[in-house]
Design a protein around this motif. Structure first.
Motif, PDB file in Angstrom:
ATOM      1  N   ARG A  37       2.030   1.305   4.554  1.00 52.63           N
ATOM      2  CA  ARG A  37       0.906   0.718   3.805  1.00 52.63           C
ATOM      3  C   ARG A  37      -0.237   1.717   3.697  1.00 52.63           C
ATOM      4  NH1 ARG A  37      -3.104  -3.698   6.016  1.00 52.63           N
ATOM      5  NH2 ARG A  37      -4.267  -4.211   4.138  1.00 52.63           N
ATOM      6  N   GLU A  80       5.761  -0.376   8.972  1.00 49.19           N
ATOM      7  CA  GLU A  80       5.204  -1.073   7.804  1.00 49.19           C
ATOM      8  C   GLU A  80       3.725  -0.735   7.620  1.00 49.19           C
ATOM      9  OE1 GLU A  80       6.073  -5.139   8.568  1.00 49.19           O
ATOM     10  OE2 GLU A  80       8.200  -4.970   7.997  1.00 49.19           O
ATOM     11  N   HIS A 115      10.109   3.058  -0.558  1.00 50.37           N
ATOM     12  CA  HIS A 115       8.715   3.483  -0.405  1.00 50.37           C
ATOM     13  C   HIS A 115       8.429   4.719  -1.265  1.00 50.37           C
ATOM     14  CE1 HIS A 115       4.865   4.339   1.527  1.00 50.37           C
ATOM     15  NE2 HIS A 115       5.272   5.597   1.641  1.00 50.37           N
ATOM     16  N   GLU A 153       6.908  -3.005  12.910  1.00 52.94           N
ATOM     17  CA  GLU A 153       5.538  -3.300  12.483  1.00 52.94           C
ATOM     18  C   GLU A 153       4.745  -2.008  12.281  1.00 52.94           C
ATOM     19  OE1 GLU A 153       1.922  -5.214  11.596  1.00 52.94           O
ATOM     20  OE2 GLU A 153       4.004  -5.889  11.537  1.00 52.94           O
TER      21      GLU A 153
END
Length: 348
Positions: free
Chosen positions: A62, A58, A142, A55
């Motif tokens: 972001r 991620e 990414h 988590e």
């Protein structure tokens, strides 16, 4: 000593206040992007402290997507590594090294990950003739679109796809082997022509229509969307027939053989419910009890068909169309310098 210093710096970043985000190149992130990046960075920091490393990765990615920064991508790398995703951590490290070659902390981190990744992973160099996005087995790599990326991938059969604007893509397969290196080249398909093919314009005329040319009936009725009224009429007739049969059955049940006769004869014979006349009356009663709900059901269905499912406009549309198609002739007097008379004006 250096390891202790790196741990201290990382702890300082995780416990510090807001992080400054800056985007490389001439394009600066918008205030909305900076706000989204800051929120994602804070969520990633909390997840990292809670040891929820996937988590955290991620959220840091972001933040880096919205406003790239050395801090965001470094923490994304460390989170992927902590989560046991060495391939994704090493791929992120190669991107960080390309974007921030002057950052000594990232240089050390990328070197350490590459050293650990090369013996067990497949090192792939993907080159595009135009900046492209990349996916490996359906997972997005990414980073912003670029012409060349270095990827570290787990061994096995791979499908690598490059994507461009206008839904253009190029896909290639490769068999990855641990400790090996490879290279793929992608070429962008030609972009579709601007505006696409146009349909020919409809030919219109403003002059008189030649005699004998077919003309469209402006009042042509649309195709009916419901059932024919004949269905309703059949249902209504069936309901009437069943109603008559039900009434006759009820009368026949009462009168034949009749309650008094059944009571008298069955009492004389002392047969009780086994009496033939009693069983006959009982059979007729069952028949009537069956006919009543059947008749009611057919009647209700007919009413629904008539109210909601029948197209009652078909007849009126045909009549109005016939009326519109009927020739009309009007006779009127006229006067002119050469005299007068009658003239006929018609529409056919």
């Amino acid at each position: 000593m250096r390891a202790a210093l790196r741990i201290s710096v990382l702890a300082l970043v995780l416990s510090a206040g807001p992080v400054a985000f800056a985007q490389e190149g001439s394009s600066e992130p918008t205030p909305a992007q900076v706000r989204v990046a800051a929120e994602a960075f804070d969520k990633g920091r909390e997840a990292y402290k809670a040891e929820e490393f996937v988590e955290a990765a991620e959220q840091f990615e972001r933040a880096d997507n919205n406003a790239p920064s050395p801090a965001a991508i470094e923490l994304a790398i460390r989170s992927r590594d902590k989560a046991g995703e060495l391939d994704r951590a090493a791929t992120l490290a190669s991107l960080a090294l390309k974007r921030h070659p002057e950052d000594q902390n990232l240089l050390r981190l990328a070197g350490d990950l590459a050293k650990r990744a090369r013996p067990t992973l497949f090192e792939l160099t993907a080159t595009c003739d135009q900046p492209c996005d990349l996916t490996v087995n359906g997972k997005l790599v990414h980073g912003t679109p670029d012409t060349q990326r270095t990827l570290y991938i787990a061994p096995g059969a791979l499908t690598v796809r490059a994507g461009w604007s206008d839904n253009r893509s190029d896909s290639k397969q490769i068999q990855a082997q641990a400790g090996s290196q490879g290279e793929l080249m992608f070429a962008a398909p030609a972009a579709p022509a601007a505006g696409g093919a146009k349909e020919p314009a409809e030919l219109t005329t403003t002059g008189p229509v030649p005699e004998g040319s077919p003309q469209k009936d402006e009042g042509a009725a649309e195709k009916p969307s419901g059932w024919s009224p004949a269905v309703f009429y059949v249902g209504a007739g069936l309901t009437a027939v069943l109603g008559g049969i039900t009434v006759w059955s009820g009368i026949d049940t009462v009168n034949n053989p009749g309650a008094d006769r059944v009571r008298q004869e069955c009492a004389e014979r002392m047969q009780g419910e086994d009496c033939a006349l009693y069983q006959e009356g009982l059979s007729k009663q069952r028949r009537t009890n069956i006919l009543i709900p059947v008749t009611a059901g057919v009647g209700i269905a007919t009413a629904v068909i008539g109210l909601f499912l029948t197209d009652w406009s078909g007849k009126r549309s045909a009549e109005s169309s016939a009326q519109r198609l009927r020739p009309r002739v009007n006779v009127a007097p006229y006067a002119g310098v050469d005299g007068g008379g009658l003239q006929a004006i018609g529409r056919f």
